[in-house]
Design an enzyme around this catalytic site. Structure first.
Site, PDB file in Angstrom:
ATOM      1  N   ASN A 143       0.874  -1.175   0.000  1.00 25.76           N
ATOM      2  CA  ASN A 143       0.000   0.000   0.000  1.00 25.76           C
ATOM      3  C   ASN A 143       0.911   1.226   0.000  1.00 25.76           C
ATOM      4  O   ASN A 143       1.534   1.540   1.014  1.00 25.76           O
ATOM      5  CB  ASN A 143      -0.889  -0.029   1.255  1.00 25.76           C
ATOM      6  CG  ASN A 143      -1.707   1.234   1.431  1.00 25.76           C
ATOM      7  OD1 ASN A 143      -1.764   2.072   0.522  1.00 25.76           O
ATOM      8  ND2 ASN A 143      -2.339   1.373   2.579  1.00 25.76           N
ATOM      9  N   TRP A 144       0.995   1.874  -1.154  1.00 25.90           N
ATOM     10  CA  TRP A 144       1.899   3.023  -1.272  1.00 25.90           C
ATOM     11  C   TRP A 144       1.335   4.281  -0.613  1.00 25.90           C
ATOM     12  O   TRP A 144       2.028   5.289  -0.515  1.00 25.90           O
ATOM     13  CB  TRP A 144       2.213   3.291  -2.754  1.00 25.90           C
ATOM     14  CG  TRP A 144       3.270   2.373  -3.320  1.00 25.90           C
ATOM     15  CD1 TRP A 144       3.722   1.209  -2.768  1.00 25.90           C
ATOM     16  CD2 TRP A 144       4.008   2.561  -4.535  1.00 25.90           C
ATOM     17  NE1 TRP A 144       4.696   0.662  -3.569  1.00 25.90           N
ATOM     18  CE2 TRP A 144       4.898   1.474  -4.655  1.00 25.90           C
ATOM     19  CE3 TRP A 144       4.009   3.533  -5.532  1.00 25.90           C
ATOM     20  CZ2 TRP A 144       5.776   1.338  -5.730  1.00 25.90           C
ATOM     21  CZ3 TRP A 144       4.879   3.396  -6.614  1.00 25.90           C
ATOM     22  CH2 TRP A 144       5.754   2.307  -6.703  1.00 25.90           C
ATOM     23  N   LYS A 145       0.062   4.245  -0.209  1.00 24.16           N
ATOM     24  CA  LYS A 145      -0.588   5.421   0.404  1.00 24.16           C
ATOM     25  C   LYS A 145      -0.384   6.640  -0.523  1.00 24.16           C
ATOM     26  O   LYS A 145      -0.370   6.465  -1.735  1.00 24.16           O
ATOM     27  CB  LYS A 145      -0.056   5.629   1.829  1.00 24.16           C
ATOM     28  CG  LYS A 145      -0.172   4.336   2.660  1.00 24.16           C
ATOM     29  CD  LYS A 145       0.077   4.518   4.135  1.00 24.16           C
ATOM     30  CE  LYS A 145      -0.093   3.164   4.830  1.00 24.16           C
ATOM     31  NZ  LYS A 145       0.046   3.266   6.285  1.00 24.16           N
ATOM     32  N   HIS A 169      -9.393   1.143   5.192  1.00 25.00           N
ATOM     33  CA  HIS A 169      -8.107   1.334   5.894  1.00 25.00           C
ATOM     34  C   HIS A 169      -8.337   2.258   7.087  1.00 25.00           C
ATOM     35  O   HIS A 169      -9.152   3.184   7.014  1.00 25.00           O
ATOM     36  CB  HIS A 169      -7.083   1.940   4.927  1.00 25.00           C
ATOM     37  CG  HIS A 169      -5.688   1.887   5.473  1.00 25.00           C
ATOM     38  ND1 HIS A 169      -5.239   2.780   6.419  1.00 25.00           N
ATOM     39  CD2 HIS A 169      -4.669   1.027   5.236  1.00 25.00           C
ATOM     40  CE1 HIS A 169      -3.984   2.473   6.729  1.00 25.00           C
ATOM     41  NE2 HIS A 169      -3.611   1.417   6.031  1.00 25.00           N
ATOM     42  N   GLU A 185      -6.679   4.643   8.128  1.00 27.71           N
ATOM     43  CA  GLU A 185      -6.450   6.062   7.819  1.00 27.71           C
ATOM     44  C   GLU A 185      -7.687   6.683   7.192  1.00 27.71           C
ATOM     45  O   GLU A 185      -7.883   7.905   7.269  1.00 27.71           O
ATOM     46  CB  GLU A 185      -5.213   6.199   6.909  1.00 27.71           C
ATOM     47  CG  GLU A 185      -3.934   5.929   7.702  1.00 27.71           C
ATOM     48  CD  GLU A 185      -2.761   5.434   6.897  1.00 27.71           C
ATOM     49  OE1 GLU A 185      -2.787   5.516   5.656  1.00 27.71           O
ATOM     50  OE2 GLU A 185      -1.801   4.932   7.515  1.00 27.71           O
ATOM     51  N   GLU A 235      -4.969  -4.838  10.709  1.00 25.02           N
ATOM     52  CA  GLU A 235      -3.937  -3.817  10.893  1.00 25.02           C
ATOM     53  C   GLU A 235      -4.192  -3.082  12.206  1.00 25.02           C
ATOM     54  O   GLU A 235      -5.016  -2.146  12.251  1.00 25.02           O
ATOM     55  CB  GLU A 235      -3.969  -2.810   9.738  1.00 25.02           C
ATOM     56  CG  GLU A 235      -3.708  -3.426   8.382  1.00 25.02           C
ATOM     57  CD  GLU A 235      -3.141  -2.397   7.397  1.00 25.02           C
ATOM     58  OE1 GLU A 235      -2.034  -2.627   6.904  1.00 25.02           O
ATOM     59  OE2 GLU A 235      -3.794  -1.370   7.161  1.00 25.02           O
ATOM     60  N   GLY A 280       3.081   2.244  10.787  1.00 23.32           N
ATOM     61  CA  GLY A 280       4.068   3.303  10.644  1.00 23.32           C
ATOM     62  C   GLY A 280       4.827   3.630  11.917  1.00 23.32           C
ATOM     63  O   GLY A 280       5.497   4.663  11.990  1.00 23.32           O
ATOM     64  N   SER A 335       3.861  -2.198  10.199  1.00 21.34           N
ATOM     65  CA  SER A 335       5.315  -2.293  10.438  1.00 21.34           C
ATOM     66  C   SER A 335       5.907  -3.640  10.022  1.00 21.34           C
ATOM     67  O   SER A 335       6.824  -4.143  10.681  1.00 21.34           O
ATOM     68  CB  SER A 335       5.650  -1.967  11.904  1.00 21.34           C
ATOM     69  OG  SER A 335       5.309  -0.611  12.188  1.00 21.34           O
ATOM     70  N   GLY A 364       2.988  -1.182   4.189  1.00 22.23           N
ATOM     71  CA  GLY A 364       3.027   0.234   3.854  1.00 22.23           C
ATOM     72  C   GLY A 364       4.422   0.664   3.448  1.00 22.23           C
ATOM     73  O   GLY A 364       4.906   0.364   2.353  1.00 22.23           O
ATOM     74  N   GLY A 365       5.117   1.362   4.349  1.00 19.86           N
ATOM     75  CA  GLY A 365       6.394   2.000   4.041  1.00 19.86           C
ATOM     76  C   GLY A 365       7.401   1.110   3.323  1.00 19.86           C
ATOM     77  O   GLY A 365       8.051   1.547   2.367  1.00 19.86           O
TER      78      GLY A 365
HETATM   79  P1  13P Z   1       3.388   0.375   7.530  1.00 26.79           P
HETATM   80  O1  13P Z   1       3.831  -0.944   6.919  1.00 26.79           O
HETATM   81  O2  13P Z   1       4.112   1.543   6.991  1.00 26.79           O
HETATM   82  O3  13P Z   1       3.356   0.281   9.026  1.00 26.79           O
HETATM   83  O4  13P Z   1       1.848   0.584   7.059  1.00 26.79           O
HETATM   84  C1  13P Z   1       0.943  -0.449   7.202  1.00 26.79           C
HETATM   85  C2  13P Z   1      -0.294  -0.099   6.470  1.00 26.79           C
HETATM   86  O5  13P Z   1      -1.033   0.784   6.863  1.00 26.79           O
HETATM   87  C3  13P Z   1      -0.582  -0.836   5.223  1.00 26.79           C
HETATM   88  O6  13P Z   1      -1.880  -0.603   4.787  1.00 26.79           O
END
Ligand code: 13P
Length: 244
Positions: free
Chosen positions: A8-10, A92, A94, A162, A168, A207, A228-229
């Site tokens: 997920n590149w957000k 998600h 977020e 999640e 993050g 993470s 994510g990251g």
């Molecule tokens: P991180 O892997 O950066 O913690 O993000 C997880 C996430 O929200 C994937 O959707």
């Protein structure tokens, strides 16, 4: 069942980042897991063209429930599919926290994804305050029951657990905590959807890094990862995929 590993590149990634996706595709030889990247909507069509002929899938990060109309700034599931997406992340944290998305709205978006032929990845997860209050299981299973329409029963889909406090932050639950929640999600899925609820992969997200992926992915009922990251770098994402 093959594991599903999704990046997920957000809100990250300009055109220059397409090379990272191509680097991931180039490293998938011999990988049995299904792998996808969900870039920002602006990159979807370019990424799907750049990856055509490779096993790397692309997906959206959200969609509107309606197919079209006067909804300035929004993107429908049909538009994602038209741009080459086969997956879509929905609900998600977020979006639940930042845009007030309710379980009912996530369920409507999930119906839209199915209508457009997309495989939805429906996210659930508790906050730290909810975990500390002993409510993690009830929050997460409540989100599963509220966000997943019955029409999922005969369609491919995944759930992503999640924990909000792990996203993050570099913090992750213990494998015992992950196994406990995934078992509760599985029970809720079977209760809701019958045998189909026993088959859908339950991804872990929060993470996930190359250094912890193999341990997390070998935990009971972990059917993949939502990353994510670490998915922004081909080398790191391939390091995670290698743990599958
Ligand atoms: P991180 O892997 O950066 O913690 O993000 C997880 C996430 O929200 C994937 O959707």
């Amino acid at each position: 069942m093959n594991r599903l590993i999704v990046g997920n590149w957000k809100m990250n990634g300009l055109g220059a980042a397409l090379g990272e996706a191509q680097g991931v595709a180039a490293g998938l030889g011999g990988v049995v897991a299904r792998v996808g990247i969900c870039p920002p909507a602006t990159l979807l069509e370019r990424m799907s063209r750049a990856l055509s002929g490779t096993p790397l899938a692309v997906g959206g990060q959200d969609c509107r429930a309606e197919a079209s109309g006067a909804f300035t700034g929004d993107v429908s599931a049909e538009m994602l599919a038209d741009a080459g997406a086969t997956l879509v992340i929905l609900g998600h944290s977020e979006r639940r926290a930042g845009f007030g998305e309710t379980d009912a709205l996530v369920a409507a978006k999930t119906e839209a994804a199915l209508r457009a032929g997309l495989e939805p990845i429906i996210c659930v997860g508790e906050t730290l305050a909810e975990r500390e209050a002993g409510r993690a299981i009830s929050i997460v299973t409540g989100q599963v029951r509220g966000s997943l329409p019955k029409s999922l029963a005969d369609r491919p889909f995944a759930v992503a657990y999640e924990p909000v406090w792990a996203i993050g932050t570099g913090l992750t639950p213990t494998t015992e905590q992950i196994a406990e929640i995934h078992a509760a999600i599985r029970e809720a899925l079977v209760g809701l959807l019958g045998p189909a609820g026993g088959r859908a992969p339950i991804l872990y997200g929060g993470s996930v890094k190359p250094g912890n992926a193999a341990e997390i992915l070998s935990t009971a009922e972990v059917g993949g990862a939502l990353v994510g990251g670490a998915s922004l770098s081909a080398a790191d994402f391939l390091g995670i995929i290698a743990g599958a």
